[in-house]
Design a protein around this motif. Structure first.
Motif, PDB file in Angstrom:
ATOM      1  N   VAL A  54       0.845  -1.207   0.000  1.00 56.38           N
ATOM      2  CA  VAL A  54       0.000   0.000   0.000  1.00 56.38           C
ATOM      3  C   VAL A  54       0.878   1.255   0.000  1.00 56.38           C
ATOM      4  N   GLN A  55       1.965   1.228   0.772  1.00 55.77           N
ATOM      5  CA  GLN A  55       2.851   2.409   0.771  1.00 55.77           C
ATOM      6  C   GLN A  55       3.512   2.578  -0.601  1.00 55.77           C
ATOM      7  N   LYS A  56       3.827   1.455  -1.265  1.00 51.56           N
ATOM      8  CA  LYS A  56       4.382   1.553  -2.621  1.00 51.56           C
ATOM      9  C   LYS A  56       3.355   2.176  -3.570  1.00 51.56           C
ATOM     10  N   ALA A  57       2.101   1.718  -3.425  1.00 54.22           N
ATOM     11  CA  ALA A  57       1.028   2.255  -4.278  1.00 54.22           C
ATOM     12  C   ALA A  57       0.865   3.759  -4.030  1.00 54.22           C
ATOM     13  N   ALA A  58       0.960   4.177  -2.764  1.00 57.87           N
ATOM     14  CA  ALA A  58       0.800   5.607  -2.424  1.00 57.87           C
ATOM     15  C   ALA A  58       1.949   6.422  -3.010  1.00 57.87           C
ATOM     16  N   ALA A  59       3.170   5.878  -2.951  1.00 55.45           N
ATOM     17  CA  ALA A  59       4.325   6.621  -3.477  1.00 55.45           C
ATOM     18  C   ALA A  59       4.188   6.845  -4.986  1.00 55.45           C
ATOM     19  N   ALA A  60       3.483   5.913  -5.667  1.00 59.85           N
ATOM     20  CA  ALA A  60       3.313   6.036  -7.122  1.00 59.85           C
ATOM     21  C   ALA A  60       2.461   7.254  -7.502  1.00 59.85           C
ATOM     22  N   VAL A  61       1.725   7.795  -6.544  1.00 61.23           N
ATOM     23  CA  VAL A  61       0.947   9.026  -6.777  1.00 61.23           C
ATOM     24  C   VAL A  61       1.880  10.149  -7.230  1.00 61.23           C
ATOM     25  N   TYR A  62       3.156  10.097  -6.769  1.00 57.62           N
ATOM     26  CA  TYR A  62       4.098  11.181  -7.038  1.00 57.62           C
ATOM     27  C   TYR A  62       4.981  10.913  -8.261  1.00 57.62           C
ATOM     28  N   SER A  63       4.770   9.765  -8.933  1.00 61.07           N
ATOM     29  CA  SER A  63       5.537   9.496 -10.156  1.00 61.07           C
ATOM     30  C   SER A  63       4.951  10.374 -11.266  1.00 61.07           C
ATOM     31  N   PRO A  64       5.722  10.614 -12.352  1.00 61.46           N
ATOM     32  CA  PRO A  64       5.167  11.463 -13.422  1.00 61.46           C
ATOM     33  C   PRO A  64       3.818  10.940 -13.930  1.00 61.46           C
ATOM     34  N   ALA A  65       3.724   9.618 -14.151  1.00 63.08           N
ATOM     35  CA  ALA A  65       2.450   9.067 -14.648  1.00 63.08           C
ATOM     36  C   ALA A  65       1.371   9.207 -13.575  1.00 63.08           C
ATOM     37  N   GLY A  66       1.735   8.924 -12.326  1.00 59.79           N
ATOM     38  CA  GLY A  66       0.787   9.013 -11.221  1.00 59.79           C
ATOM     39  C   GLY A  66       0.214  10.417 -11.101  1.00 59.79           C
ATOM     40  N   LYS A  67       1.068  11.421 -11.238  1.00 58.59           N
ATOM     41  CA  LYS A  67       0.593  12.813 -11.112  1.00 58.59           C
ATOM     42  C   LYS A  67      -0.463  13.129 -12.165  1.00 58.59           C
ATOM     43  N   GLN A  68      -0.184  12.676 -13.399  1.00 62.76           N
ATOM     44  CA  GLN A  68      -1.149  12.930 -14.492  1.00 62.76           C
ATOM     45  C   GLN A  68      -2.468  12.208 -14.228  1.00 62.76           C
ATOM     46  N   GLN A  69      -2.348  10.952 -13.794  1.00 67.73           N
ATOM     47  CA  GLN A  69      -3.565  10.140 -13.578  1.00 67.73           C
ATOM     48  C   GLN A  69      -4.396  10.691 -12.409  1.00 67.73           C
ATOM     49  N   VAL A  70      -3.718  11.144 -11.373  1.00 66.13           N
ATOM     50  CA  VAL A  70      -4.435  11.719 -10.227  1.00 66.13           C
ATOM     51  C   VAL A  70      -5.162  12.996 -10.657  1.00 66.13           C
ATOM     52  N   LYS A  71      -4.478  13.792 -11.464  1.00 69.65           N
ATOM     53  CA  LYS A  71      -5.106  15.042 -11.926  1.00 69.65           C
ATOM     54  C   LYS A  71      -6.379  14.722 -12.720  1.00 69.65           C
ATOM     55  N   ARG A  72      -6.273  13.709 -13.586  1.00 73.74           N
ATOM     56  CA  ARG A  72      -7.431  13.308 -14.394  1.00 73.74           C
ATOM     57  C   ARG A  72      -8.589  12.841 -13.502  1.00 73.74           C
ATOM     58  N   LEU A  73      -8.229  12.084 -12.484  1.00 71.06           N
ATOM     59  CA  LEU A  73      -9.243  11.554 -11.550  1.00 71.06           C
ATOM     60  C   LEU A  73      -9.973  12.691 -10.827  1.00 71.06           C
ATOM     61  N   ILE A  74      -9.195  13.630 -10.329  1.00 78.28           N
ATOM     62  CA  ILE A  74      -9.795  14.747  -9.582  1.00 78.28           C
ATOM     63  C   ILE A  74     -10.615  15.623 -10.537  1.00 78.28           C
ATOM     64  N   ASP A  75     -10.083  15.839 -11.757  1.00 82.16           N
ATOM     65  CA  ASP A  75     -10.839  16.628 -12.745  1.00 82.16           C
ATOM     66  C   ASP A  75     -12.190  15.970 -13.009  1.00 82.16           C
ATOM     67  N   PHE A  76     -12.187  14.648 -13.037  1.00 78.45           N
ATOM     68  CA  PHE A  76     -13.435  13.921 -13.285  1.00 78.45           C
ATOM     69  C   PHE A  76     -14.459  14.219 -12.177  1.00 78.45           C
ATOM     70  N   TYR A  77     -14.022  14.090 -10.923  1.00 78.77           N
ATOM     71  CA  TYR A  77     -14.963  14.350  -9.817  1.00 78.77           C
ATOM     72  C   TYR A  77     -15.388  15.826  -9.791  1.00 78.77           C
ATOM     73  N   LEU A  78     -14.434  16.720 -10.144  1.00 75.03           N
ATOM     74  CA  LEU A  78     -14.799  18.150 -10.152  1.00 75.03           C
ATOM     75  C   LEU A  78     -15.813  18.440 -11.264  1.00 75.03           C
ATOM     76  N   SER A  79     -15.728  17.694 -12.375  1.00 77.39           N
ATOM     77  CA  SER A  79     -16.739  17.944 -13.415  1.00 77.39           C
ATOM     78  C   SER A  79     -18.089  17.362 -12.996  1.00 77.39           C
ATOM     79  N   ASN A  80     -18.084  16.290 -12.194  1.00 82.26           N
ATOM     80  CA  ASN A  80     -19.349  15.838 -11.577  1.00 82.26           C
ATOM     81  C   ASN A  80     -19.922  16.954 -10.705  1.00 82.26           C
TER      82      ASN A  80
END
Ligand code: MLT
Length: 407
Positions: free
Chosen positions: A297-323
């Motif tokens: 789980v800590q490895k999965a959390a650290a991936a939030v800060y990888s370049p791909a993770g940052k983009q994917q998190v942004k997309r996820l949050i943008d999705f909820y914000l458009s809801n």
């Protein structure tokens, strides 16, 4: 004779979200054919970002081999995660936080409930109203609340949020020792400016107080002028503890990972008035009662800060914000004034009627679950909270049903 902690008798009803779940279960039992859409508790619906899933898998794979297997982890959490947090959540925002000041945990809910334990039970606690109920209930359990009278605990200082103050409470006139703040706010969705946070930090410095800052919804901030952390404010390292979570940022509500920051310079006072560092106290509490978040789980959390993770998190949050934008548009079209939903997944809606009655109406007429504002405190009466955490199909369906039922 074994005796109970009588402070538990002072708790009001059951935990808000348990009450709602019970009501919804009763409704479902009575109406077996009805499809319910849940926009009540802020629980995510979208899968973990791909980068987190890959890291999670590789962490599990490492556990299958004696050469890479891990038992108990480091007490405060793995350095790779604490370093990634210090760099990305703090250094990149000009906030000075060291990895050693970060404590990995299984949730900001647990941390916000547990932190009060390291402070005296005779201090005065300032609680926002409306508020995330955990801050209230954990202090009631500890014996800091006093009598319950007219919908309020006598020993708390209440920090009221209304339309008039933009749902950002004013400084209290009374002296408070432990102050809970949450921005972007749960439940109102309001945000605080740097100047507003500075006034709280100055208050804490002047009054020898301490701020527990809940930043669980920080990732939803899209307005560049809004601070992402209390440590962006000068002086905050001395008077603030900050809690953050991967739950809403990256869909970890079921996966569980969060962190609390206690700066080396953060202080509280002993009975003789001597200044004491808070970090060793929290370290003592944390390492005595908690054994850490699992390695995958800590490895999965650290991936939030990888370049791909940052983009994917942004997309996820943008999705909820458009809801959220869809919900605001539809509710405003029905004539309801809304706040929040812009830098927050929560929309705070004025109903001008009893909150639980409105909750029942939405459930009965539209089959939609919201959260009654009064469940968050006296100032929440006449409001409901709608959460943007759901699939697009469900949000659109819910809003169509509400429009039909209330229009
Ligand atoms: C909420 O709906 O307020 C939150 O999901 C509750 C939580 O994070 O514990």
């Amino acid at each position: 004779m074994i005796r109970i902690n009588s402070n538990y008798d002072k708790l009001q009803a059951s935990y808000l979200f348990s009450t709602i779940a019970k009501k919804v279960a009763e409704f479902q039992k009575a109406n077996p054919g009805r499809e319910i859409i849940k926009l009540g508790i802020g629980d995510v619906t979208e899968p973990l970002p791909e980068a987190c899933i890959q890291a999670f898998h590789s962490g599990v794979d490492e556990m299958t081999d004696a050469g890479t297997f891990r038992g108990y982890g480091p007490e405060q959490g793995y350095a790779f995660l604490r370093e990634a947090i210090a760099e990305n959540d703090y250094a990149l925002r000009d906030a000075e936080i060291q990895p050693d000041e970060i404590f990995i945990s299984d949730g900001a809910k647990c941390d916000s409930g547990n932190l009060q334990e390291i402070f005296s039970t005779d201090i005065t606690v300032a609680i926002p109203d409306p508020v995330y109920p955990v801050y209230v209930d954990s202090n009631v359990m500890a014996g800091r609340a006093g009598r319950w009278e007219n919908g309020r605990y006598q020993r708390f200082v209440y920090l009221e949020s209304h339309e008039e103050n933009g749902f950002v409470p004013d400084l209290p006139k009374e002296k408070a020792d432990l102050i809970y703040l949450c921005f972007p706010n749960n439940p109102t969705g309001s945000t605080a400016t740097k100047e507003q946070l500075k006034s709280w930090v100055d208050y804490a410095l002047e009054n020898k107080a301490l701020i527990l800052f809940d930043g669980a919804y920080e990732a939803f901030i899209r307005d560049d002028t809004i601070p992402h952390s209390i440590y962006e404010i000068e002086g905050a390292r001395e008077v603030s503890i900050e809690m953050k979570s991967f739950s809403k940022t990256a869909g970890f509500t079921g996966t569980r990972c969060a962190f609390t920051v206690v700066p080396e310079t953060c202080r509280a006072f002993d009975a003789a008035g001597g200044s004491r560092r808070v970090r060793p106290l929290w370290n003592r509490r944390h390492t005595t009662k908690f054994n850490g978040v699992s390695y995958p789980v800590q490895k999965a959390a650290a991936a939030v800060y990888s370049p791909a993770g940052k983009q994917q998190v942004k997309r996820l949050i943008d999705f909820y914000l458009s809801n959220a934008a869809i919900i605001v548009k539809k509710m405003e079209a029905l004539g309801y004034a809304c706040s929040g939903g812009k830098n927050s997944p929560y929309i705070w809606i004025i109903t001008e009627t009893d909150s639980w009655e409105f909750f029942d109406t939405l459930l009965n007429k539209a089959g939609v679950v919201c959260t009654p504002g009064s469940g968050f405190g006296k100032c929440g009466e006449g409001f409901i909270r709608i959460s943007a955490f759901n699939s697009r199909v469900n949000v659109e369906k819910a809003m169509e049903r509400i429009t039909k039922a209330m229009g």
